[in-house]
Design a protein around this motif. Structure first.
Motif, mmCIF file in Angstrom:
data_model
loop_
_atom_site.group_PDB
_atom_site.id
_atom_site.type_symbol
_atom_site.label_atom_id
_atom_site.label_comp_id
_atom_site.label_asym_id
_atom_site.label_seq_id
_atom_site.Cartn_x
_atom_site.Cartn_y
_atom_site.Cartn_z
ATOM 1 N N TRP A 43 12.606 10.575 -13.241
ATOM 2 C CA TRP A 43 12.210 9.270 -12.718
ATOM 3 C C TRP A 43 11.963 8.275 -13.854
ATOM 4 O O TRP A 43 12.279 7.078 -13.727
ATOM 5 C CB TRP A 43 10.939 9.407 -11.870
ATOM 6 C CG TRP A 43 11.143 10.068 -10.539
ATOM 7 C CD1 TRP A 43 10.693 11.293 -10.159
ATOM 8 C CD2 TRP A 43 11.833 9.537 -9.403
ATOM 9 N NE1 TRP A 43 11.046 11.561 -8.857
ATOM 10 C CE2 TRP A 43 11.750 10.505 -8.369
ATOM 11 C CE3 TRP A 43 12.501 8.337 -9.155
ATOM 12 C CZ2 TRP A 43 12.320 10.309 -7.110
ATOM 13 C CZ3 TRP A 43 13.076 8.135 -7.903
ATOM 14 C CH2 TRP A 43 12.984 9.116 -6.892
ATOM 15 N N HIS A 66 5.570 7.665 -9.170
ATOM 16 C CA HIS A 66 6.352 8.878 -8.918
ATOM 17 C C HIS A 66 5.544 10.138 -9.250
ATOM 18 O O HIS A 66 5.890 10.876 -10.184
ATOM 19 C CB HIS A 66 7.640 8.860 -9.737
ATOM 20 C CG HIS A 66 8.513 7.687 -9.484
ATOM 21 N ND1 HIS A 66 9.221 7.503 -8.315
ATOM 22 C CD2 HIS A 66 8.782 6.586 -10.254
ATOM 23 C CE1 HIS A 66 9.906 6.372 -8.369
ATOM 24 N NE2 HIS A 66 9.651 5.796 -9.527
ATOM 25 N N LYS A 70 13.391 15.090 9.494
ATOM 26 C CA LYS A 70 12.807 14.487 8.314
ATOM 27 C C LYS A 70 12.028 15.538 7.548
ATOM 28 O O LYS A 70 11.545 16.505 8.131
ATOM 29 C CB LYS A 70 11.861 13.340 8.700
ATOM 30 C CG LYS A 70 12.553 12.171 9.380
ATOM 31 C CD LYS A 70 11.549 11.098 9.760
ATOM 32 C CE LYS A 70 12.259 9.916 10.427
ATOM 33 N NZ LYS A 70 11.306 8.864 10.846
ATOM 34 N N SER A 124 16.164 6.636 -3.791
ATOM 35 C CA SER A 124 15.734 7.454 -2.651
ATOM 36 C C SER A 124 15.388 8.844 -3.152
ATOM 37 O O SER A 124 15.855 9.283 -4.204
ATOM 38 C CB SER A 124 16.817 7.504 -1.578
ATOM 39 O OG SER A 124 18.041 7.982 -2.101
ATOM 40 N N GLU A 125 14.553 9.549 -2.374
ATOM 41 C CA GLU A 125 13.970 10.799 -2.857
ATOM 42 C C GLU A 125 14.252 11.942 -1.902
ATOM 43 O O GLU A 125 14.612 11.744 -0.747
ATOM 44 C CB GLU A 125 12.456 10.607 -3.005
ATOM 45 C CG GLU A 125 11.745 10.411 -1.678
ATOM 46 C CD GLU A 125 10.825 9.207 -1.653
ATOM 47 O OE1 GLU A 125 10.284 8.856 -2.703
ATOM 48 O OE2 GLU A 125 10.666 8.631 -0.575
ATOM 49 N N LYS A 126 14.063 13.140 -2.401
ATOM 50 C CA LYS A 126 14.115 14.336 -1.574
ATOM 51 C C LYS A 126 13.168 15.355 -2.171
ATOM 52 O O LYS A 126 12.816 15.280 -3.362
ATOM 53 C CB LYS A 126 15.527 14.904 -1.495
ATOM 54 C CG LYS A 126 16.068 15.455 -2.809
ATOM 55 C CD LYS A 126 17.455 16.056 -2.631
ATOM 56 C CE LYS A 126 17.992 16.588 -3.968
ATOM 57 N NZ LYS A 126 19.345 17.184 -3.816
ATOM 58 N N ASP A 168 20.079 4.574 -7.253
ATOM 59 C CA ASP A 168 19.542 4.970 -5.948
ATOM 60 C C ASP A 168 18.190 5.650 -6.173
ATOM 61 O O ASP A 168 18.126 6.746 -6.726
ATOM 62 C CB ASP A 168 20.521 5.923 -5.260
ATOM 63 C CG ASP A 168 20.013 6.401 -3.904
ATOM 64 O OD1 ASP A 168 18.992 5.858 -3.420
ATOM 65 O OD2 ASP A 168 20.637 7.306 -3.326
ATOM 66 N N GLN A 191 8.044 12.705 4.740
ATOM 67 C CA GLN A 191 8.587 11.542 5.439
ATOM 68 C C GLN A 191 7.979 11.412 6.833
ATOM 69 O O GLN A 191 7.688 10.300 7.288
ATOM 70 C CB GLN A 191 10.111 11.657 5.518
ATOM 71 C CG GLN A 191 10.797 11.589 4.155
ATOM 72 C CD GLN A 191 12.257 11.982 4.213
ATOM 73 O OE1 GLN A 191 12.654 12.834 5.008
ATOM 74 N NE2 GLN A 191 13.064 11.369 3.355
ATOM 75 N N MET A 241 14.924 12.796 -7.417
ATOM 76 C CA MET A 241 15.871 11.784 -6.961
ATOM 77 C C MET A 241 16.890 12.440 -6.029
ATOM 78 O O MET A 241 17.376 13.543 -6.308
ATOM 79 C CB MET A 241 16.570 11.129 -8.144
ATOM 80 C CG MET A 241 15.623 10.421 -9.097
ATOM 81 S SD MET A 241 16.453 9.534 -10.446
ATOM 82 C CE MET A 241 17.160 8.135 -9.553
ATOM 83 N N LYS A 242 17.179 11.775 -4.927
ATOM 84 C CA LYS A 242 18.091 12.348 -3.937
ATOM 85 C C LYS A 242 19.448 12.648 -4.555
ATOM 86 O O LYS A 242 20.060 13.678 -4.283
ATOM 87 C CB LYS A 242 18.246 11.391 -2.756
ATOM 88 C CG LYS A 242 19.002 11.987 -1.586
ATOM 89 C CD LYS A 242 18.971 11.067 -0.380
ATOM 90 C CE LYS A 242 19.654 11.701 0.816
ATOM 91 N NZ LYS A 242 19.598 10.810 2.013
#
Length: 512
Positions: A325, A375, A62, A491-493, A489, A66, A500-501
């Motif tokens: 975002w 965000h 992770k 989800s993030e990175k 989607d 995370q 945004m992932k």
């Protein structure tokens, strides 16, 4: 710190295990005279001998934010992670953030020691963000805030921003025309902000090739300073002798690329009117003869490069991330997009949005505030450190050499502070329903720019850029999801910021 696990993930798990056994075997040689025996530190997960929690984080598959998010409910609003030779104290409540950064602002106003690699690029901590709390930091910050980022100075770059916005709209339109109406949001937003900051720093005209070259060099700098295993276990630097050599090579390229523009600007100031393409003012103008408390000489060319790179890198990805975002939220919520467009139309009519219009747009400002709440560009504010031994926070001791990290999501999503915190709702900031002072002066409920003495000096500039770009992009185009996407989607990175992932692609349709 937030990118630790992403950079460590490239190492093989077996290698981690082998190194762990090696270090454990050498424990009698490296004996840690732990100060924690006499200090009351915050609780935290048990770790291994010498390496502490370092490999637990690295082997978790992770990213660091995370991992912290997962264990925070168990250990509470303040806890300790032992990362090799470094002690990290994670803070994740508004009350403790206020105690540390407002009530005890001077106590926790410094920075921890840097890694050897970061020291190379900060010119031995000679930048606003990296400098320890003291005379040099005061001089550098005062100059940036008063000489460059004051309201009056920012207005001088109105033309630069206006030109960049026109180029952004043209780029989006051209990309859509050649790609069936589809555009990449982050890439285009990032280019626009980067061009603005280049002009603000150097005050000279640059062609497309030069801009791309500088962008490539500064990205290499960001990649090079990402945390590595030997940053936390210095003894392992013997296993990575090429890393420091690589850092020196990147620094040399950075200097060779940017020093000519420093020299060019210096020449322009000495010979006014010699270059009609030059801006009337730039950040460099404030730095050439800057007096630094505690030293006799003005900044060297290498230090000037570090200071300019700090402003460019600090303001580019953070703003571009917010735009990605933001557009995603407008696509997800067509009603919000319609309300924003209606406000723009009622405020400016058929002319294009100008900076002077932004303050009149209540809904736009509410939207951008909610955007930063949900965000924030990074999930950790820049690391703080106690100025001297003896500091306490929340009833716990905070060693002077510890990294004090503020984890932002639990603050901006705290149900004790916010109504329906999971919901993206700009209306919460209208008609006095809810509010939040992002500077932290009247209270801490969200802190996307940090708060207190080390609050981001570019807060006002970032707000202008985000609001202006959002307004122009919504004024010119209607934004929607790709036909193949039923749902975005979210989800993030973590890259340099939390993005945004799946990089956002969107359909745009010119407004009638």
């Amino acid at each position: 710190m937030a990118s630790l696990s992403s950079s460590l993930a490239s190492y093989d798990h077996l290698f981690f295990t082998a190194v762990a056994f090696l270090i454990s075997a050498l424990i009698f040689l490296i004996s840690r005279k732990s100060k924690s025996k006499s200090l009351k530190l915050p609780p935290g997960p048990p770790g291994w001998p010498v390496v502490g929690n370092l490999f637990q984080v690295a082997l978790s598959d992770k990213q660091f934010f995370q991992y912290v998010r997962d264990i925070q409910p168990k250990y509470g609003p303040i806890f300790t992670l032992y990362m090799g030779s470094r002690t990290l104290i994670i803070v994740s409540s508004a009350e403790l953030a206020r105690e540390a950064l407002i009530e005890k602002g001077q106590v926790f106003a410094s920075r921890p020691r840097e890694t050897p690699t970061r020291t190379i690029f900060s010119s031995n901590k000679f930048t606003v963000n990296s400098a320890v709390y003291g005379p040099a930091w005061r001089s550098l910050r005062r100059n940036m805030v008063q000489g460059m980022l004051s309201a009056a100075r920012l207005k001088e770059f109105h033309g630069v921003r206006d030109s960049a916005m026109d180029r952004l709209i043209d780029r989006l339109r051209d990309e859509a025309d050649s790609n069936g109406g589809v555009v990449f949001v982050l890439k285009n937003a990032r280019f626009a902000v980067f061009c603005i900051l280049l002009s603000m720093c150097f005050g000279v005209e640059m062609n497309q090739h030069t801009i791309d070259r500088i962008d490539e060099v500064l990205k290499d700098v960001l990649i090079t300073v990402l945390p590595r295993l030997d940053d936390f276990l210095p003894i392992l630097s013997l296993l990575f002798p090429k890393q420091r050599k690589r850092a020196m090579e990147v620094r040399e390229v950075q200097l060779k690329t940017l020093v000519p523009f420093v020299e060019m600007r210096r020449s322009i100031l000495k010979n006014p009117g010699s270059d009609k393409a030059a801006a009337s003012f730039s950040y460099l103008d404030t730095l050439f003869d800057l007096t630094i408390e505690g030293r006799k000489s003005s900044p060297t060319d290498a230090e000037l490069v570090s200071l300019c790179s700090e402003l460019i890198n600090g303001g580019t990805d953070t703003t571009a991330t917010a735009l990605e975002w933001g557009i995603a939220r407008l696509i997800e919520n067509p009603l919000i997009q319609s309300k924003l467009y209606a406000e723009i139309k009622s405020t400016v009519g058929d002319r294009k949005v100008d900076e002077k219009d932004l303050e009149k747009m209540e809904y736009l400002n509410a939207f951008s505030k909610e955007l930063l709440r949900k965000h924030p560009p990074t999930y950790f504010s820049l690391t703080h450190a106690a100025v001297e031994p003896g500091a306490t926070l929340g009833g716990y001791d905070i060693p002077a050499d510890a990294n004090l990290e503020f984890f932002l999501p639990p603050i901006s999503e705290d149900p004790k502070l916010w109504t329906d915190p999971e919901k993206f709702d700009p209306d919460r900031f209208l008609s006095g329903k809810e509010d939040a002072d992002i500077t932290g002066v009247t209270g801490v409920k969200m802190m996307p720019f940090g708060v207190g003495r080390r609050i981001c000096p570019g807060l006002n500039m970032a707000t202008i850029h985000v609001n202006l770009m959002l307004a122009r992009m919504v004024q010119e185009f209607e934004w929607s999801a790709l036909p193949t996407q039923r749902k975005l989607d979210f989800s993030e990175k973590l890259e340099f910021t939390v993005v945004m992932k799946t990089s956002l692609q969107a359909m745009i349709k010119p407004r009638a």
